[in-house]
Write a protein that holds these residues in place. Structure first.
Motif, short mmCIF file in Angstrom:
data_model
loop_
_atom_site.label_atom_id
_atom_site.label_comp_id
_atom_site.label_asym_id
_atom_site.label_seq_id
_atom_site.Cartn_x
_atom_site.Cartn_y
_atom_site.Cartn_z
N ILE A 184 0.86 -1.19 0.00
CA ILE A 184 0.00 0.00 0.00
C ILE A 184 0.89 1.23 0.00
O ILE A 184 1.80 1.35 0.81
CB ILE A 184 -0.92 0.01 1.24
CG1 ILE A 184 -1.84 -1.21 1.21
CG2 ILE A 184 -1.71 1.31 1.32
CD1 ILE A 184 -2.57 -1.46 2.51
N SER A 185 0.65 2.15 -0.92
CA SER A 185 1.46 3.37 -0.98
C SER A 185 0.67 4.61 -0.62
O SER A 185 1.25 5.65 -0.32
CB SER A 185 2.08 3.53 -2.37
OG SER A 185 1.06 3.60 -3.35
N VAL A 239 -9.43 5.78 1.02
CA VAL A 239 -9.72 4.60 1.85
C VAL A 239 -10.62 5.00 3.01
O VAL A 239 -10.40 6.01 3.66
CB VAL A 239 -8.41 3.98 2.39
CG1 VAL A 239 -8.71 2.83 3.35
CG2 VAL A 239 -7.54 3.51 1.25
N LYS A 240 -11.62 4.20 3.27
CA LYS A 240 -12.51 4.42 4.41
C LYS A 240 -12.53 3.15 5.25
O LYS A 240 -12.87 2.08 4.76
CB LYS A 240 -13.92 4.74 3.91
CG LYS A 240 -14.01 5.96 3.03
CD LYS A 240 -14.83 7.02 3.69
CE LYS A 240 -15.14 8.17 2.76
NZ LYS A 240 -14.14 9.14 2.63
N TYR A 295 4.89 -2.54 7.16
CA TYR A 295 5.56 -3.14 6.01
C TYR A 295 4.82 -2.88 4.70
O TYR A 295 4.59 -3.79 3.90
CB TYR A 295 5.78 -4.65 6.22
CG TYR A 295 6.68 -4.93 7.39
CD1 TYR A 295 8.06 -4.93 7.23
CD2 TYR A 295 6.16 -5.13 8.66
CE1 TYR A 295 8.91 -5.17 8.32
CE2 TYR A 295 6.99 -5.36 9.75
CZ TYR A 295 8.35 -5.37 9.56
OH TYR A 295 9.18 -5.59 10.64
N ASN A 296 4.47 -1.62 4.49
CA ASN A 296 3.89 -1.17 3.24
C ASN A 296 4.79 -0.08 2.67
O ASN A 296 5.94 0.06 3.09
CB ASN A 296 2.46 -0.68 3.46
CG ASN A 296 1.48 -1.83 3.57
OD1 ASN A 296 1.21 -2.52 2.60
ND2 ASN A 296 0.97 -2.06 4.77
N ASN A 326 7.84 0.31 9.56
CA ASN A 326 8.49 -0.06 8.31
C ASN A 326 7.75 0.45 7.08
O ASN A 326 7.46 -0.29 6.15
CB ASN A 326 8.68 -1.58 8.23
CG ASN A 326 10.07 -1.93 7.76
OD1 ASN A 326 11.03 -1.29 8.15
ND2 ASN A 326 10.18 -2.94 6.92
N ASN A 327 7.44 1.74 7.09
CA ASN A 327 6.91 2.45 5.93
C ASN A 327 7.89 3.57 5.60
O ASN A 327 9.05 3.50 6.00
CB ASN A 327 5.51 3.00 6.24
CG ASN A 327 4.43 1.94 6.11
OD1 ASN A 327 4.03 1.57 5.02
ND2 ASN A 327 3.98 1.42 7.25
#
Length: 95
Positions: free
Chosen positions: A8-9, A14-15, A27-28, A49-50
């Motif tokens: 996912i960036s 998004v809801k 981790y995205n 970890n983004n």
């Protein structure tokens, strides 16, 4: 809700359910949370970890938050954030 390692960036558009109490986005490839409003019911939020640089604007909405893991991100110092915001304002003033 577990969304670990889904590449996912962006959270734009998004809801999440308003009753959500736990969210793991670790981790995205998320680089910004600006403009995104998390459900106020969140008690546990994992963002490790983004590539996130600034978390400051999410805190006013998360009154129920008991646990936050943001390890291994690319956080900027307060001074860097202020300079970045001043620089954006200067650019806008010059338009």
């Amino acid at each position: 809700m577990n969304l670990i390692g889904n590449k996912i960036s962006s959270l734009e558009g998004v809801k999440f359910p308003t009753s959500l109490t736990e969210l793991d986005l670790s981790y995205n490839n998320i680089s910004s949370l600006e403009g995104f409003v998390f459900p106020t019911s969140l008690e546990r939020l994992f963002l490790k970890n983004n590539n996130i640089k600034d978390f400051s604007h999410i805190f006013p909405y998360l009154n129920q938050l008991k646990e936050l893991d943001y390890d291994r991100n690319k956080l900027k110092t307060q001074e860097e954030l202020i300079e970045e915001r001043i620089g954006k304002k200067r650019k806008a003033d010059n338009l």
